[in-house]
Design a protein around this motif. Structure first.
Motif, short mmCIF file in Angstrom:
data_model
loop_
_atom_site.label_atom_id
_atom_site.label_comp_id
_atom_site.label_asym_id
_atom_site.label_seq_id
_atom_site.Cartn_x
_atom_site.Cartn_y
_atom_site.Cartn_z
N CYS A 262 53.93 149.90 26.39
CA CYS A 262 52.54 150.39 26.56
C CYS A 262 51.54 150.18 25.45
N CYS A 265 49.32 152.82 23.77
CA CYS A 265 50.44 154.21 22.55
C CYS A 265 51.19 153.60 21.65
N GLY A 269 54.60 157.15 23.90
CA GLY A 269 54.22 158.01 25.27
C GLY A 269 52.80 158.35 25.33
N CYS A 270 52.16 158.23 26.62
CA CYS A 270 50.81 158.61 26.66
C CYS A 270 49.74 158.38 27.97
N CYS A 273 50.69 155.21 30.26
CA CYS A 273 52.17 155.40 30.43
C CYS A 273 53.11 156.78 31.19
ZN LIG Z 1 50.78 154.42 26.54
#
Ligand SMILES: [Zn+2]
Length: 340
Positions: A262, A265, A269-270, A273
């Motif tokens: 992604c 981020c 993780g955000c 995504c």
């Molecule tokens: Zn992300």
């Protein structure tokens, strides 16, 4: 023959009555031109006794000069009037608000496609196009679809007749190229594709795909991963990584779906995504040997890779667009938000 006085009076009256500069021009020709009435009087000079000739000539010329002066004076007057009338007609109100100048721009999908073209072109791939109204043969048969594959179902494909359909994938270009050209080949296309889908936020009947393939001696999954990695880094940023996971498509063996780490981020993780750190972009793999062999390409010598991806996916991801339908609705409130 009319006298000088009569002709002059007639001319003066006509000049005074003239209502346009155009009319004056005609009067000037009529009285003072080479074939004009006043000038014509001079031709009678030959019939006069010699002693009267100079005087007559002077009188005609003096009359011509007076008529010319009257024409010039009337012309100045008429021009003033004509200009005043024109200014009145063309008068503008400088206090009116102006009309907004709307500048055209590239559609966000066109801008995305142009970027993809620049990147793949830079990697040595040649851009080609193939028909949107495609033959069944190129869309399915040539791509190693078994006769009972569910993608051919009328539920999923817009058929025009038994032989023709709206292409469901840009991969349909492959057979057309293999038919006409021999390896080495590096080709890509970008274009519209069609599926018989119920339209909602994430499904459309019309969308855009990139299809890219390379056939040469010794082409392997490593070439595929290297090319996709270079493509992804050029499109999304220099630290983006590519991930392969096994998948199945009739036209590749082995087949993978590929994702990029992604870019928003960095993989931690955000929302974009959905916390996974990865964004799936499309399918890829090595061109199925059945396809190459069907077009007479020696698979002992040649192999190839192919990958595809959806164009809409890229602006949806980078601009946080959550509804596919915006792209084709031509709503300027949507389209004007993107840099051209
Ligand atoms: Zn992300």
């Amino acid at each position: 023959m009319p006298s000088i006085e009569t002709v002059e009076r007639e001319a003066m009256e006509a000049v005074a009555a003239a209502s346009s500069t155009q009319e004056l021009r005609e009067l000037e020709i009529r009285f003072l031109g080479k074939q004009g009435v006043l000038t014509g009087l001079l031709r009678a000079i030959g019939q006069l006794p010699p002693e009267e000739k100079p005087r007559f000539g002077q009188q005609v010329n003096a009359a011509k000069a007076r008529v010319q002066a009257a024409i010039d004076e009337r012309e100045r007057e008429l021009k003033r009037l004509e200009n005043a009338a024109r200014f009145e007609r063309e008068r503008i109100d400088p206090t009116m608000p102006g009309r907004r100048w709307r500048v055209g721009r590239r559609h966000v999908l066109q801008a995305t496609a142009d970027r993809i073209k620049a990147v793949l072109g830079g990697l040595g791939f040649e851009y080609l196009e193939s028909p949107e109204l495609e033959l069944f043969r190129y869309n399915f048969e040539a791509l190693n679809y078994p006769p009972d594959h569910p993608a051919m179902d009328e539920q999923d494909t817009f058929y025009i007749d038994d032989q023709h359909l709206l292409r469901t994938q840009c991969t349909a270009i492959q057979g057309r190229v293999f038919e006409r050209r021999k390896p080495p080949l590096r080709v890509f296309t970008i274009g519209r594709t069609y599926r018989n889908e119920n339209v909602d936020r994430t499904h459309g009947h019309t969308f855009h795909q990139v299809d890219c393939f390379m056939v040469d001696e010794g082409v392997s999954m490593a070439h595929l991963k290297g090319t996709l990695g270079q493509f992804a880094r050029s499109m999304f940023g220099s630290d983006v990584r590519v991930r392969f996971r096994p998948d199945f498509f009739p036209f590749v063996e082995p087949g993978v779906d590929y994702a990029i780490s992604c870019p928003f981020c960095g993989g931690s993780g955000c929302a974009v995504c959905k916390g996974s750190g990865w964004i799936e972009l499309g399918g890829a793999g090595l061109v199925h040997p059945n396809i190459l062999e069907a077009y007479g390409i020696d698979t002992d010598r040649y192999s190839g890779f192919a990958f595809g991806l959806g164009v809409e996916r890229i602006p949806m991801m980078s601009h946080g667009i959550d509804d596919l339908r915006h792209f084709l609705e031509n709503d300027l409130r949507f389209l004007e938000q993107f840099p051209s």
